[in-house]
Design a protein around this motif. Structure first.
Motif, PDB file in Angstrom:
ATOM      1  N   ASP A  54       0.375  -1.072  -0.148  1.00  0.00           N
ATOM      2  CA  ASP A  54       0.042  -0.104   0.100  1.00  0.00           C
ATOM      3  C   ASP A  54       0.910   1.065  -0.146  1.00  0.00           C
ATOM      4  O   ASP A  54       0.734   1.942   0.259  1.00  0.00           O
ATOM      5  CB  ASP A  54      -1.342   0.042   1.200  1.00  0.00           C
ATOM      6  CG  ASP A  54      -2.325  -0.677   0.551  1.00  0.00           C
ATOM      7  OD1 ASP A  54      -2.347  -0.780  -0.193  1.00  0.00           O
ATOM      8  OD2 ASP A  54      -2.850  -1.459   1.301  1.00  0.00           O
ATOM      9  N   ARG A  81      -3.060  -3.844   7.887  1.00  0.00           N
ATOM     10  CA  ARG A  81      -4.433  -3.983   7.159  1.00  0.00           C
ATOM     11  C   ARG A  81      -4.429  -4.684   5.754  1.00  0.00           C
ATOM     12  O   ARG A  81      -3.403  -4.346   5.410  1.00  0.00           O
ATOM     13  CB  ARG A  81      -5.488  -2.264   6.677  1.00  0.00           C
ATOM     14  CG  ARG A  81      -4.735  -1.408   6.452  1.00  0.00           C
ATOM     15  CD  ARG A  81      -5.426   0.054   6.689  1.00  0.00           C
ATOM     16  NE  ARG A  81      -4.424   0.517   7.693  1.00  0.00           N
ATOM     17  CZ  ARG A  81      -3.206   1.153   7.245  1.00  0.00           C
ATOM     18  NH1 ARG A  81      -3.245   1.005   5.871  1.00  0.00           N
ATOM     19  NH2 ARG A  81      -2.884   1.774   8.161  1.00  0.00           N
ATOM     20  N   SER A  82      -5.650  -4.917   5.301  1.00  0.00           N
ATOM     21  CA  SER A  82      -5.724  -5.784   3.513  1.00  0.00           C
ATOM     22  C   SER A  82      -4.766  -4.636   3.418  1.00  0.00           C
ATOM     23  O   SER A  82      -5.917  -3.542   2.790  1.00  0.00           O
ATOM     24  CB  SER A  82      -7.162  -5.926   3.851  1.00  0.00           C
ATOM     25  OG  SER A  82      -7.593  -7.592   4.414  1.00  0.00           O
ATOM     26  N   GLY A  83      -4.158  -4.447   2.026  1.00  0.00           N
ATOM     27  CA  GLY A  83      -4.368  -3.748   1.295  1.00  0.00           C
ATOM     28  C   GLY A  83      -3.365  -4.775  -0.465  1.00  0.00           C
ATOM     29  O   GLY A  83      -3.765  -6.135  -0.794  1.00  0.00           O
ATOM     30  N   THR A  84      -2.759  -4.412  -1.129  1.00  0.00           N
ATOM     31  CA  THR A  84      -2.156  -4.607  -2.235  1.00  0.00           C
ATOM     32  C   THR A  84      -0.777  -4.441  -1.714  1.00  0.00           C
ATOM     33  O   THR A  84       0.055  -3.278  -2.013  1.00  0.00           O
ATOM     34  CB  THR A  84      -2.526  -4.021  -3.887  1.00  0.00           C
ATOM     35  OG1 THR A  84      -3.868  -3.526  -3.343  1.00  0.00           O
ATOM     36  CG2 THR A  84      -1.858  -4.777  -4.814  1.00  0.00           C
TER      37      THR A  84
END
Lengths: 106, 145
Positions: A54, A81-84
């Motif tokens: 991120d 946290r969720s991300g790329t």
């Protein structure tokens, strides 16, 4: 375009380090070898690789011809946290490539 | 009568040129020492905290599994540099960690041209420098010829 395999866990835990494994299909021609006519084979390697999560840096690498053909690289990252996750690498003959993979935090 | 192209004369003319062609050079211990000195500056390099894991006996120098790890939280590590003193080029890889790095541990596969000493240097954010070296034997060298 070169083929890249990115291996990350399906889900990761928040703030817990997880392993990222990369396998890049690339000759990493060292520039030290000669062909059958005795002419030097020009260098063709990946010399920079950056991994971000991120937009925040995970690792920056400078690679040299001493990295084996079809480079395997494994390192660790943490997510909040969720991300790329984005892998950017560049090298000789104008190679620049960006690959991304989702990271799911549970 | 025309002669075939590569005549004896051509070979004789080519001989001194061939002799001057650069042979695959090797980095030296002195070169690696200089690189390390440039890297650390005036700071004394201490042993410990960084672990360089390499096999002591390498069968195939084209693919040598290498793991380098620092025994410290990743936030304290500035960067890691790996050098090989018997390769044509002494640099192997440099690693720098960002805020999203997990543990300071990297595994990869490297080429080794001959039996030699591989050295890893870790620079910490507090300014200290740590090193680990592995002296290994290579039976089949990485192809550099």
């Amino acid at each position: 375009m070169v083929r890249v395999l990115i291996n990350v866990p399906k889900t990761v835990r928040r703030d817990e380090p997880f392993e990222v494994r990369l396998l890049i299909s690339h000759p990493m021609e060292s520039g030290q070898r000669r062909d059958t006519l005795g002419l030097a084979i020009p260098r063709e390697i990946i010399d920079r690789l950056d991994c971000t999560l991120d937009g925040e840096a995970v690792i920056h690498m400078s690679l040299f011809p001493a990295i084996s053909a079809n480079p395997y690289l494994s390192f660790s990252a943490v997510a909040q946290r969720s991300g790329t996750m984005t892998i950017t690498f560049s090298g000789d003959r104008g190679l620049t490539q960006v690959e991304s993979v989702p990271i799911t935090v549970v | 009568m025309s002669r075939p192209f590569p005549t004896r004369r051509h070979f004789l003319l080519a001989a001194p040129v061939c002799a001057l062609l650069p042979t695959p050079s090797r980095a030296t211990e002195a070169q690696v020492a200089t690189l390390i000195a440039e890297l650390v500056g005036q700071v004394p390099v201490q042993s410990g905290r960084i672990t360089l894991d390499l096999p002591l006996l390498v069968e195939n120098g084209n693919v040598v599994a290498m793991t380098v790890a620092v025994d410290a939280p990743v936030g304290l590590v500035r960067d890691i540099h790996v050098f090989a003193d018997g390769n044509p080029l002494p640099d192997v890889a440099h690693f720098q960690f960002g805020p999203r790095a997990g543990v300071p541990r990297i595994a990869t596969r490297i080429r080794l041209a001959t039996s030699q000493t591989v050295t890893a240097i870790a620079r910490m954010n507090d300014g200290s420098c740590w090193k680990d070296s592995v002296e290994l034997l290579v039976t089949l060298a990485a192809c550099i010829e």
